[in-house]
Design a protein around this motif. Structure first.
Motif, short mmCIF file in Angstrom:
data_model
loop_
_atom_site.label_atom_id
_atom_site.label_comp_id
_atom_site.label_asym_id
_atom_site.label_seq_id
_atom_site.Cartn_x
_atom_site.Cartn_y
_atom_site.Cartn_z
N PRO A 365 -16.76 50.94 -5.95
CA PRO A 365 -16.68 52.24 -5.30
C PRO A 365 -15.44 52.35 -4.40
CG PRO A 365 -18.30 50.85 -4.21
CD PRO A 365 -17.89 50.12 -5.45
N LEU A 366 -14.97 53.59 -4.25
CA LEU A 366 -13.86 53.84 -3.31
C LEU A 366 -14.39 53.71 -1.88
CD1 LEU A 366 -12.30 56.91 -5.15
CD2 LEU A 366 -11.43 54.55 -5.13
N LEU A 391 -16.25 43.13 -7.03
CA LEU A 391 -16.79 44.04 -6.01
C LEU A 391 -15.68 44.66 -5.15
CD1 LEU A 391 -19.29 45.15 -4.48
CD2 LEU A 391 -19.28 43.04 -3.13
N SER A 392 -15.77 45.95 -4.95
CA SER A 392 -14.81 46.66 -4.09
C SER A 392 -14.95 46.22 -2.64
CB SER A 392 -15.09 48.16 -4.16
OG SER A 392 -14.48 48.82 -3.07
N ALA A 404 -18.35 37.11 -4.40
CA ALA A 404 -17.83 38.05 -5.43
C ALA A 404 -16.31 37.93 -5.49
CB ALA A 404 -18.23 39.47 -5.05
N LEU A 405 -15.72 38.44 -6.57
CA LEU A 405 -14.27 38.62 -6.59
C LEU A 405 -14.02 39.98 -5.94
CD1 LEU A 405 -13.30 37.39 -10.19
CD2 LEU A 405 -13.29 36.11 -8.02
N ILE A 406 -13.44 39.96 -4.77
CA ILE A 406 -13.28 41.20 -4.00
C ILE A 406 -11.98 41.89 -4.41
CG2 ILE A 406 -13.07 42.17 -1.66
CD1 ILE A 406 -15.83 40.94 -2.13
N PRO A 409 -10.17 48.98 -4.96
CA PRO A 409 -10.43 49.82 -6.14
C PRO A 409 -9.30 50.77 -6.53
CG PRO A 409 -11.66 50.62 -4.25
CD PRO A 409 -11.04 49.32 -3.83
N VAL A 410 -8.27 50.88 -5.72
CA VAL A 410 -7.12 51.71 -6.17
C VAL A 410 -6.03 50.83 -6.78
CG1 VAL A 410 -7.56 53.54 -4.50
CG2 VAL A 410 -5.92 51.75 -3.92
N ASP A 411 -6.19 49.53 -6.72
CA ASP A 411 -5.19 48.61 -7.28
C ASP A 411 -5.60 48.29 -8.73
OD1 ASP A 411 -3.47 46.59 -7.94
OD2 ASP A 411 -4.16 45.20 -6.36
N ILE A 412 -5.10 49.10 -9.66
CA ILE A 412 -5.54 49.00 -11.06
C ILE A 412 -5.19 47.62 -11.63
CG2 ILE A 412 -5.34 50.06 -13.36
CD1 ILE A 412 -6.63 51.90 -11.26
#
Ligand code: ADQ
Length: 486
Positions: A365-366, A391-392, A404-406, A409-412
């Protein structure tokens, strides 16, 4: 023992063992079953004429009290101010914020009306726990009606940074209304800090951290308490559901479709806060760069539409349909559809079993208050051969799940890299990460969330409330700024 009164916008239509109850519904219903009590809120019905009447239904120790909304109230309170103003603003989407003064008036009017409906049902010993952004003025309305009971509030979504909150024209009225509660609960420490920042820098209030427990807030002539209470799940129950569903039809069908390809899986309400477009593009980037993954992995996105009568939700749906079609058109083969995009609700047991099948849980999620799907995905894994959570960092769950791998979410490219790493992660590393996260989920399950909040609400006695002039911090007490840097 005090009776617990839960107030939420919607009363979840719970039936024992029934489908699709989210964390709020499960956690709250369990609390009610233990203490006995009442769940009060909107029935989900909208009337075009007539007069809504409260419907009271007893089920064991729990009383459900529900009431319909009139069409104008639904438009202004629910569709308007709650979901077109507060939801985007609190998710840092000031660009999508729509504000209409009449909607805000409707929001306050419906809160006052709902409070008046509740008052005759209340007893002196009741403790009232109000949930979420639809009901920010609820305590103020109850106090105006003379209610003296303890009242707590839990915000399920993020609390935004002051500079974002200031974009909501009645921001001051909202924060002042929040200060009528005895206890405020936020999902994470950053949400709590954002609230304290507003109190100190915009409301000229003070924050006292000296007790070591919930912060004491002095603002708008009130003293109240506030803390972070991250909502949890029941990880072992989810693990059992997932295991039980392993040989069920949905999993068999999914495996037959995959033909031993790996599975990346996401489940969300179809909402612009969930970062779905960016997520689809990062999967596309993975296929573009990691050519060896082509025809070796599929991405299942389950996203039932919600709030479909709001433009922003129609837009995101169209955008996603375009993206999934474009990406599938670009990479699909006769025997392989890269993205399976499904608009359905599934039973919790089916979701859990599918999570267990998925090699990667893709939760980006953003902005998100917590994101229970991240916790459900981890819970559902086979400890012997667990999948990897991507995970975001902007999900509340990222504050707890550091196995988690953090990702941002805007870094494609960054998300595509994380997907590649997750797909290739060695078993020992997957097991270690899963073990850590399960320990965390067990330690802070949904009972702990509820019990911590109720404990602090019971002790945040109404006696701490001040009447009249604004309370000042005594010397030696910390300001929010000090709390922020400590
Ligand atoms: P949501 O925004 O709805 O909740 P989330 O926390 O992920 O987001 O909870 C969704 C729940 O619905 C999960 O239990 C999930 O399994 C279920 N669900 C989603 N899609 C489904 C489907 N297709 N079929 C069946 N079930 C489905 C709000 C806040 C979050 C916060 C929660 C709880 O926005 O940030 O975590 O409340 O506090």
């Amino acid at each position: 023992m005090s009776r617990l009164i839960i107030v939420s916008n919607r009363v979840a239509p719970i039936s024992e063992g029934g489908p699709a109850a989210g964390g709020l519904a499960v956690g709250v219903y369990d609390a009610l079953k233990e203490t006995g009590g009442m769940w009060f809120g909107w029935s989900g019905d909208v009337l075009s004429s007539g007069q809504p009447q409260i419907k009271v239904e007893e089920r064991g120790p729990v009383t459900f009290a529900t009431i319909a909304l009139m069409r104008r109230d639904y438009d202004q309170y629910y569709r308007g101010f709650s979901n077109a103003t507060l939801w985007p603003a609190f998710h840092y989407r000031a660009d999508l914020l729509h504000y209409d003064r009449h909607d805000f008036e409707g929001y306050c009017r419906v809160n006052a009306w709902l409070a008046q409906q509740l008052v005759p049902l209340l007893r002196e010993e009741d403790v009232i726990w109000v949930h979420d952004y639809h009901l920010i003025p609820f305590a103020q309305a109850l106090r105006a009606a003379g209610v003296k009971n303890r009242i707590g509030f839990f915000l399920h979504i993020p609390f935004p940074a002051s500079q974002v909150l200031l974009a909501v024209p009645p921001h001051r009225e909202l924060v002042e209304a929040l200060c009528s509660f005895d206890l405020l609960g936020f999902q994470t420490a950053p949400d709590l800090r954002a609230f304290c920042d507003y109190i100190v820098n915009e409301a000229n209030g003070t924050v006292d951290a000296s007790s070591g427990g919930p912060l004491a807030i002095h603002a708008f002539g009130h003293t109240l308490h506030a803390a972070a209470y991250p909502i949890g799940v029941y990880p072992d129950e989810i693990a059992e559901l997932a295991k039980a569903g392993e040989r069920g039809k949905p999993v068999r069908t999914m495996k037959a479709t995959l033909h031993s390809r790996k599975l990346i899986m996401s489940v969300d309400r179809l909402d612009y806060s969930k970062g779905l477009v960016e997520r689809f593009r990062a999967f596309e980037r993975l296929l573009e760069h990691a050519t060896a993954q082509r025809n070796k992995v599929s991405f299942l996105q389950i996203a039932p539409p919600t709030r479909a009568d709001l433009h922003a939700y129609q837009d995101i749906r169209l955008q996603l349909e375009g993206e999934s079609g474009r990406i599938n058109g670009r990479f699909a083969e006769l025997d392989w559809t890269p993205i399976l995009y499904i608009h359905k609700q599934y039973e919790r047991s089916v979701l859990a079993a599918l999570f267990r099948t998925a090699h990667v849980g893709y939760v980006t999620p953003l902005r998100d208050g917590m994101n229970l799907v991240a916790k459900e995905y981890v819970s559902a894994q086979d400890p012997e051969n667990p999948g990897v959570l991507v995970l975001s960092r902007f999900a509340g769950a990222a504050q707890e799940l550091d196995g988690a791998l953090i990702v941002n979410p805007v870094d494609i490219d960054g998300m595509a890299d994380a997907l590649a790493r997750a797909l290739d992660m060695p078993l020992a590393e997957r097991q270690a990460r899963h073990r850590d996260m399960m320990a965390q989920l067990r330690e802070n399950n949904v009972s702990v969330w509820r019990d911590n909040f109720m404990r602090d609400l019971q002790s945040a006695s109404g006696a701490t409330r001040t009447r009249g002039g604004r309370a000042r911090a005594a010397s030696g007490k910390k300001t929010a700024r000090e709390v922020l840097v400590s």
